[in-house]
Write a protein that holds these residues in place. Structure first.
Motif, PDB file in Angstrom:
ATOM      1  N   TRP A   1       0.712  -1.136   0.038  1.00 57.35           N
ATOM      2  CA  TRP A   1       0.115  -0.019   0.045  1.00 57.35           C
ATOM      3  C   TRP A   1       0.709   1.262   0.024  1.00 57.35           C
ATOM      4  CZ3 TRP A   1      -4.490   0.347  -1.582  1.00 57.35           C
ATOM      5  CH2 TRP A   1      -5.566   1.671  -1.275  1.00 57.35           C
ATOM      6  N   LEU A   2       0.279   2.675  -0.222  1.00 55.29           N
ATOM      7  CA  LEU A   2       0.949   3.514  -0.503  1.00 55.29           C
ATOM      8  C   LEU A   2       1.970   3.955   0.521  1.00 55.29           C
ATOM      9  CD1 LEU A   2      -2.034   5.964  -1.405  1.00 55.29           C
ATOM     10  CD2 LEU A   2       0.069   5.536  -2.988  1.00 55.29           C
ATOM     11  N   ASP A   3       1.636   3.650   1.939  1.00 56.55           N
ATOM     12  CA  ASP A   3       2.582   4.169   2.957  1.00 56.55           C
ATOM     13  C   ASP A   3       3.967   3.452   2.878  1.00 56.55           C
ATOM     14  OD1 ASP A   3       1.505   1.937   3.700  1.00 56.55           O
ATOM     15  OD2 ASP A   3       1.306   2.156   5.681  1.00 56.55           O
ATOM     16  N   GLU A   4       3.621   2.112   2.422  1.00 58.97           N
ATOM     17  CA  GLU A   4       4.901   1.153   2.499  1.00 58.97           C
ATOM     18  C   GLU A   4       5.569   1.736   1.208  1.00 58.97           C
ATOM     19  OE1 GLU A   4       4.632  -2.599   5.144  1.00 58.97           O
ATOM     20  OE2 GLU A   4       3.929  -2.665   3.300  1.00 58.97           O
ATOM     21  N   SER A   5       4.859   1.808   0.071  1.00 57.25           N
ATOM     22  CA  SER A   5       5.513   2.163  -1.332  1.00 57.25           C
ATOM     23  C   SER A   5       6.383   3.656  -1.143  1.00 57.25           C
ATOM     24  CB  SER A   5       4.455   2.257  -2.317  1.00 57.25           C
ATOM     25  OG  SER A   5       5.052   2.599  -3.475  1.00 57.25           O
ATOM     26  N   LEU A   6       5.876   4.302  -0.554  1.00 58.04           N
ATOM     27  CA  LEU A   6       6.675   5.788  -0.161  1.00 58.04           C
ATOM     28  C   LEU A   6       7.736   5.453   0.391  1.00 58.04           C
ATOM     29  CD1 LEU A   6       3.954   7.975   0.585  1.00 58.04           C
ATOM     30  CD2 LEU A   6       5.320   8.450  -1.167  1.00 58.04           C
ATOM     31  N   GLN A   7       7.939   4.501   1.218  1.00 58.68           N
ATOM     32  CA  GLN A   7       9.309   4.279   1.909  1.00 58.68           C
ATOM     33  C   GLN A   7      10.214   3.656   0.891  1.00 58.68           C
ATOM     34  OE1 GLN A   7       8.993   2.453   5.920  1.00 58.68           O
ATOM     35  NE2 GLN A   7       6.524   2.940   5.931  1.00 58.68           N
ATOM     36  N   VAL A   8       9.709   2.666   0.247  1.00 58.27           N
ATOM     37  CA  VAL A   8      10.582   1.950  -0.772  1.00 58.27           C
ATOM     38  C   VAL A   8      11.256   3.067  -1.739  1.00 58.27           C
ATOM     39  CG1 VAL A   8      10.685   0.184  -2.573  1.00 58.27           C
ATOM     40  CG2 VAL A   8       9.415  -0.050  -0.249  1.00 58.27           C
ATOM     41  N   ALA A   9      10.167   3.969  -2.263  1.00 53.66           N
ATOM     42  CA  ALA A   9      10.737   5.027  -2.950  1.00 53.66           C
ATOM     43  C   ALA A   9      11.752   5.771  -2.495  1.00 53.66           C
ATOM     44  CB  ALA A   9       9.520   5.715  -3.611  1.00 53.66           C
ATOM     45  N   ARG A  10      11.731   6.392  -1.376  1.00 52.37           N
ATOM     46  CA  ARG A  10      12.578   6.937  -0.364  1.00 52.37           C
ATOM     47  C   ARG A  10      13.947   6.406  -0.546  1.00 52.37           C
ATOM     48  NH1 ARG A  10       8.302   8.196   3.495  1.00 52.37           N
ATOM     49  NH2 ARG A  10       7.522  10.383   2.991  1.00 52.37           N
ATOM     50  N   ARG A  11      13.922   5.040  -0.289  1.00 53.90           N
ATOM     51  CA  ARG A  11      15.277   4.189  -0.379  1.00 53.90           C
ATOM     52  C   ARG A  11      15.846   4.274  -1.622  1.00 53.90           C
ATOM     53  NH1 ARG A  11      16.016   0.358   3.198  1.00 53.90           N
ATOM     54  NH2 ARG A  11      18.096  -0.220   2.175  1.00 53.90           N
ATOM     55  N   LEU A  12      15.025   4.088  -2.622  1.00 52.75           N
ATOM     56  CA  LEU A  12      15.633   4.114  -4.111  1.00 52.75           C
ATOM     57  C   LEU A  12      16.408   5.577  -4.300  1.00 52.75           C
ATOM     58  CD1 LEU A  12      12.717   2.271  -5.671  1.00 52.75           C
ATOM     59  CD2 LEU A  12      15.073   1.458  -5.607  1.00 52.75           C
ATOM     60  N   GLN A  13      15.802   6.535  -3.893  1.00 48.41           N
ATOM     61  CA  GLN A  13      16.170   7.954  -4.149  1.00 48.41           C
ATOM     62  C   GLN A  13      17.436   7.982  -3.396  1.00 48.41           C
ATOM     63  OE1 GLN A  13      13.286  11.470  -3.973  1.00 48.41           O
ATOM     64  NE2 GLN A  13      14.286  11.751  -2.203  1.00 48.41           N
TER      65      GLN A  13
END
Length: 417
Positions: free
Chosen positions: A237-249
């Motif tokens: 879901w969105l909250d976890e996806s945002l965290q993964v996106a931040r790690r990639l960034q």
């Protein structure tokens, strides 16, 4: 020019733009859409024609889908998998796209539980063991050795892409393909280093991104297609996806993220929106299966109302949280929508179904502000993956021949690339 205190002027979507080390002629990307024209798992003239059309029609970059990193990573056995034998054909394809003035990306990935084990004649890897509704076979729980092998295979596939003349690779972290299935609490019940916490569940995706970036450096652009949410209860879901996106960034492994949604395994229409073409899907299957699809297909192919830019509300949360360039996908059919995406801070937009109906849509949008797609979002293009993906309202556009439809699991399965 920006006046102090005013909002910056949005970029012109039809002017050249940088994507990592690459300069695109504009900010419109043809997103990955399974083509259904590689019956031997190698490039065909039909595949080249498929990508030349939108390239000639004005897109900044077209994306070849789907280039599996290993034989068991294909969704079905007719797909391309990245190996030395594929390079000559891939080079012909990239040369043809470049002659039309566009860049070309290879979508690389491992289908995981979305793979049809019957068709591939190989077990489908997954976080755990369960019955896949696509191949109607039990998946095999990936071992640590399997995961390490798949990560290495992504790096090798990226190297093949460089050798074949691609300008970019897109890593597939969506739709419950392998990396996405590990991200999902619903599918990942492991208690080892790849299960439990989000940090553990994200390690497959993050490990792939590190390996690919280490392999290609800044030679080509590196992007990832990331699920914002799976569209299923208990899924990513969105909250976890945002965290993964931040790690990639933070790790600097990607030049841009294409934001997507839905599960090819459990809820594919969550990405497509619009009508669910059950009758058309039933018609392409043998007669004994047709009744079952008509009666039970709605459990798999849910219908969702279509709206222009339907993924924008979720994608805004990523734009607000990230500085990383983002690619907006989902219901981009009008120039006004493209300009709206630029005004809201998205660096690129991605189009798919609209370009099946009108491959020259981007050129026409650039010339006329009032042009909009003729796509009616009927999704009847989806079942054409069995005969060469096209818009059935206009025909197959130079007619790619159908790959053989056999009775031994050789049919491709409906999935979102």
């Amino acid at each position: 020019m920006t006046v102090p205190g005013s909002a910056p002027t949005p970029p012109d979507p039809f002017a050249p733009a940088r994507l990592g080390p690459l300069t695109l002629r504009n900010r419109v990307i043809k997103s990955a859409t399974f083509e259904g024209v590689t019956p031997e798992g190698l490039v065909t003239d039909e595949l080249i024609a498929y990508h030349r059309r939108p390239a000639a029609g004005g897109v900044g970059m077209t994306t070849v889908a789907y280039c599996a990193v290993s034989p068991e990573g294909r969704t079905e056995r007719h797909q391309i998998w990245m190996r030395p034998e594929a390079v000559p054909g891939l080079r012909r394809l990239t040369d043809a796209v470049h002659r039309e003035g566009a860049a070309v990306s290879a979508q690389i990935g491992h289908a995981g539980p979305v793979a049809d084990a019957r068709s591939n004649r190989l077990p489908a890897l997954a976080p755990g063991r369960f019955l896949s509704p696509l191949g109607m076979r039990m998946t095999r729980a990936a071992t640590a050795e399997d995961i390490a092998r798949v990560i290495r295979a992504h790096a090798a596939a990226a190297r093949i892409a460089v050798e074949s003349g691609f300008d970019a690779v897109e890593m597939h972290f969506g739709h419950n393909y392998l990396a996405s299935s590990f991200l999902s609490r619903r599918l990942n019940h492991r208690d080892d280093a790849y299960g439990g916490s989000l940090a553990n569940r994200a390690e497959v995706a993050l490990g792939i991104a590190r390996a690919v970036r280490d392999e290609v450096g800044d030679t080509i652009a590196v992007t990832a297609k990331l699920n914002m949410d799976d569209g299923v209860p208990g899924g990513f879901w969105l909250d976890e996806s945002l965290q993964v996106a931040r790690r990639l960034q933070e790790e600097g492994t990607v030049d841009a993220l294409e934001l997507t949604a839905g599960s090819s395994l459990l809820n594919p229409m969550y990405l497509f929106r619009g009508e669910a073409p059950l009758s058309e899907f039933a018609a392409v299957f043998p007669r004994p299966m047709r009744l079952g699809i008509r009666l039970a297909g709605r459990r798999f192919l849910h219908a969702y109302p279509y709206e222009e830019a339907f993924l924008l509300p979720s994608a805004r949360q990523f734009r607000a949280a990230l500085s990383l360039p983002l690619i907006l996908l989902g219901g981009i059919t009008r120039r006004a929508t493209v300009e709206r995406a630029m005004a809201e801070g998205f660096e690129y937009v991605a189009m798919a179904r609209a370009l099946l109906r009108e491959p020259d849509l981007v050129n026409r949008m650039a010339e006329d502000r009032d042009v909009r797609s003729l796509c009616i979002h009927c999704n009847k293009c989806m079942p054409t993956i069995y005969t060469g993906t096209h818009c059935p309202l206009v025909g197959p556009l130079a007619g790619p021949p159908a790959p053989p439809l056999t009775g031994d699991g050789g049919r491709p399965r409906p999935h979102a690339s």
